[in-house]
Motif scaffolding. Sequence first.
Motif, PDB file in Angstrom:
ATOM      1  N   VAL A 136       0.832  -1.207   0.000  1.00 45.35           N
ATOM      2  CA  VAL A 136       0.000   0.000   0.000  1.00 45.35           C
ATOM      3  C   VAL A 136       0.867   1.258   0.000  1.00 45.35           C
ATOM      4  O   VAL A 136       1.700   1.434   0.893  1.00 45.35           O
ATOM      5  N   ALA A 137       0.679   2.115  -0.989  1.00 46.63           N
ATOM      6  CA  ALA A 137       1.303   3.442  -1.077  1.00 46.63           C
ATOM      7  C   ALA A 137       2.786   3.378  -1.459  1.00 46.63           C
ATOM      8  O   ALA A 137       3.457   2.372  -1.267  1.00 46.63           O
ATOM      9  N   ALA A 138       3.257   4.489  -2.000  1.00 48.77           N
ATOM     10  CA  ALA A 138       4.600   4.554  -2.596  1.00 48.77           C
ATOM     11  C   ALA A 138       5.709   4.217  -1.610  1.00 48.77           C
ATOM     12  O   ALA A 138       6.645   3.490  -1.944  1.00 48.77           O
ATOM     13  N   SER A 139       5.622   4.751  -0.391  1.00 44.21           N
ATOM     14  CA  SER A 139       6.719   4.564   0.571  1.00 44.21           C
ATOM     15  C   SER A 139       6.913   3.105   0.954  1.00 44.21           C
ATOM     16  O   SER A 139       8.018   2.701   1.340  1.00 44.21           O
ATOM     17  N   LYS A 140       5.846   2.309   0.866  1.00 48.00           N
ATOM     18  CA  LYS A 140       5.943   0.881   1.167  1.00 48.00           C
ATOM     19  C   LYS A 140       6.220   0.049  -0.082  1.00 48.00           C
ATOM     20  O   LYS A 140       7.054  -0.865  -0.068  1.00 48.00           O
ATOM     21  N   LYS A 141       5.549   0.375  -1.168  1.00 48.69           N
ATOM     22  CA  LYS A 141       5.725  -0.390  -2.408  1.00 48.69           C
ATOM     23  C   LYS A 141       7.164  -0.332  -2.921  1.00 48.69           C
ATOM     24  O   LYS A 141       7.664  -1.303  -3.491  1.00 48.69           O
ATOM     25  N   VAL A 142       7.820   0.805  -2.727  1.00 45.47           N
ATOM     26  CA  VAL A 142       9.181   0.927  -3.242  1.00 45.47           C
ATOM     27  C   VAL A 142      10.126   0.004  -2.474  1.00 45.47           C
ATOM     28  O   VAL A 142      11.110  -0.501  -3.031  1.00 45.47           O
ATOM     29  N   ILE A 143       9.841  -0.235  -1.205  1.00 43.42           N
ATOM     30  CA  ILE A 143      10.635  -1.203  -0.438  1.00 43.42           C
ATOM     31  C   ILE A 143      10.375  -2.604  -0.958  1.00 43.42           C
ATOM     32  O   ILE A 143      11.315  -3.379  -1.212  1.00 43.42           O
ATOM     33  N   LEU A 144       9.107  -2.944  -1.139  1.00 42.84           N
ATOM     34  CA  LEU A 144       8.738  -4.274  -1.639  1.00 42.84           C
ATOM     35  C   LEU A 144       9.340  -4.534  -3.012  1.00 42.84           C
ATOM     36  O   LEU A 144       9.807  -5.640  -3.303  1.00 42.84           O
ATOM     37  N   ALA A 145       9.362  -3.502  -3.859  1.00 41.33           N
ATOM     38  CA  ALA A 145       9.875  -3.659  -5.227  1.00 41.33           C
ATOM     39  C   ALA A 145      11.349  -4.023  -5.252  1.00 41.33           C
ATOM     40  O   ALA A 145      11.801  -4.750  -6.150  1.00 41.33           O
ATOM     41  N   PHE A 146      12.124  -3.536  -4.274  1.00 38.68           N
ATOM     42  CA  PHE A 146      13.569  -3.747  -4.305  1.00 38.68           C
ATOM     43  C   PHE A 146      14.044  -4.856  -3.360  1.00 38.68           C
ATOM     44  O   PHE A 146      15.249  -5.063  -3.223  1.00 38.68           O
ATOM     45  N   ASN A 167      -5.302  -8.407  -6.439  1.00 41.93           N
ATOM     46  CA  ASN A 167      -4.820  -8.779  -7.773  1.00 41.93           C
ATOM     47  C   ASN A 167      -3.283  -8.849  -7.744  1.00 41.93           C
ATOM     48  O   ASN A 167      -2.605  -7.830  -7.814  1.00 41.93           O
ATOM     49  N   VAL A 168      -2.759 -10.059  -7.628  1.00 39.18           N
ATOM     50  CA  VAL A 168      -1.312 -10.244  -7.506  1.00 39.18           C
ATOM     51  C   VAL A 168      -0.580  -9.809  -8.761  1.00 39.18           C
ATOM     52  O   VAL A 168       0.472  -9.147  -8.688  1.00 39.18           O
ATOM     53  N   GLU A 169      -1.108 -10.165  -9.926  1.00 41.54           N
ATOM     54  CA  GLU A 169      -0.434  -9.821 -11.184  1.00 41.54           C
ATOM     55  C   GLU A 169      -0.333  -8.319 -11.366  1.00 41.54           C
ATOM     56  O   GLU A 169       0.689  -7.803 -11.826  1.00 41.54           O
ATOM     57  N   GLU A 170      -1.391  -7.608 -11.001  1.00 45.97           N
ATOM     58  CA  GLU A 170      -1.361  -6.146 -11.115  1.00 45.97           C
ATOM     59  C   GLU A 170      -0.298  -5.557 -10.202  1.00 45.97           C
ATOM     60  O   GLU A 170       0.449  -4.648 -10.585  1.00 45.97           O
ATOM     61  N   LEU A 175       5.309  -3.316  -9.298  1.00 44.16           N
ATOM     62  CA  LEU A 175       6.633  -3.453  -8.691  1.00 44.16           C
ATOM     63  C   LEU A 175       7.729  -3.484  -9.745  1.00 44.16           C
ATOM     64  O   LEU A 175       8.821  -2.940  -9.536  1.00 44.16           O
ATOM     65  N   THR A 176       7.447  -4.109 -10.875  1.00 44.36           N
ATOM     66  CA  THR A 176       8.420  -4.143 -11.970  1.00 44.36           C
ATOM     67  C   THR A 176       8.706  -2.736 -12.489  1.00 44.36           C
ATOM     68  O   THR A 176       9.860  -2.353 -12.705  1.00 44.36           O
ATOM     69  N   ILE A 177       7.643  -1.956 -12.667  1.00 47.83           N
ATOM     70  CA  ILE A 177       7.794  -0.570 -13.138  1.00 47.83           C
ATOM     71  C   ILE A 177       8.576   0.256 -12.120  1.00 47.83           C
ATOM     72  O   ILE A 177       9.481   1.029 -12.478  1.00 47.83           O
ATOM     73  N   ILE A 178       8.235   0.092 -10.852  1.00 46.69           N
ATOM     74  CA  ILE A 178       8.922   0.840  -9.790  1.00 46.69           C
ATOM     75  C   ILE A 178      10.416   0.530  -9.806  1.00 46.69           C
ATOM     76  O   ILE A 178      11.255   1.435  -9.728  1.00 46.69           O
ATOM     77  N   LYS A 179      10.753  -0.733  -9.939  1.00 53.51           N
ATOM     78  CA  LYS A 179      12.168  -1.119  -9.929  1.00 53.51           C
ATOM     79  C   LYS A 179      12.894  -0.583 -11.150  1.00 53.51           C
ATOM     80  O   LYS A 179      14.052  -0.155 -11.066  1.00 53.51           O
ATOM     81  N   GLU A 180      12.247  -0.579 -12.299  1.00 58.40           N
ATOM     82  CA  GLU A 180      12.869  -0.080 -13.524  1.00 58.40           C
ATOM     83  C   GLU A 180      13.132   1.419 -13.460  1.00 58.40           C
ATOM     84  O   GLU A 180      14.183   1.896 -13.898  1.00 58.40           O
ATOM     85  N   GLN A 181      12.164   2.176 -12.893  1.00 53.39           N
ATOM     86  CA  GLN A 181      12.329   3.636 -12.895  1.00 53.39           C
ATOM     87  C   GLN A 181      13.053   4.149 -11.650  1.00 53.39           C
ATOM     88  O   GLN A 181      13.524   5.293 -11.619  1.00 53.39           O
TER      89      GLN A 181
END
Length: 250
Positions: A136-146, A167-170, A175-181
């Motif tokens: 949930v939210a950018a500050s948490k998702k960015v941790i999960l992404a990396f 929705n796991v796939e979504e 997370l893929t986009i976050i990690k790339e950018q």
Amino acid sequence: MSEVIRKSIVILNKIKPSEEKVEWSVTEISRELNIPIQTVHRILSCLSEYGFVYRDNQNKRYKLGLSLMELGLSIRDNLSVRNTALPIMEQLSSDTKESVYLTVQEGCDGIFIDCIDSPHLLKIVEPIGMRRPLCVAASKKVILAFLKPVSQNQIIEELVTKGYIPNVEELKEQLTIIKEQGFAISYGETTEGTVSIAAPIFSWEDEVVGSISVAGPEGRFVGTRLNEIIKLTTKSACEISEELGWFTRV
């Protein structure tokens, strides 16, 4: 877990202060938790002895004691990432004129451990200690992404089990986009009408250890200013990471 310890934790969680209630009587706690009044009184007396709860001798009511705050602050102050991040957070808030948050992971959650408030009257004010799932939210998702793939998958599975991820796939695509950018951006995921931009913080072992985020009303995060805030946030995250030794990873 010992039944006494379990009941002690339940009682401490119950008497956390809120807008509606700050102090509790033994009878109220007993009724709310369905624990015998004698047991509640005995546990509160023990907790009071060590300062974990405070008893007002006039109204005979209890509230959380300062020993809990002391323990919490000792943990926060000893986090090297916080000590390193604080001056950089202050500079980022000065540059953006928005609220800046430091988030660290605990299990499947992200927790705000510090904040520099925006000087604007209209600003985002989230409480220190606020806990939200890593999905949930950018500050948490960015941790999960990396996170490393194994850890990431374990957390996602647990959050799915708890019903946090519809929705796991979504989520995995995000997370893929976050990690790339190299950063995450979210709109209204924690507070409606707000924007949050977050970038990951790494340790000397190249492990993600937290995130720094800038949050504010959506109307102030548009056009070239949005791009400037993204640049400043990612730059600040790199500075913190390098202070933690991440720069020497190669």
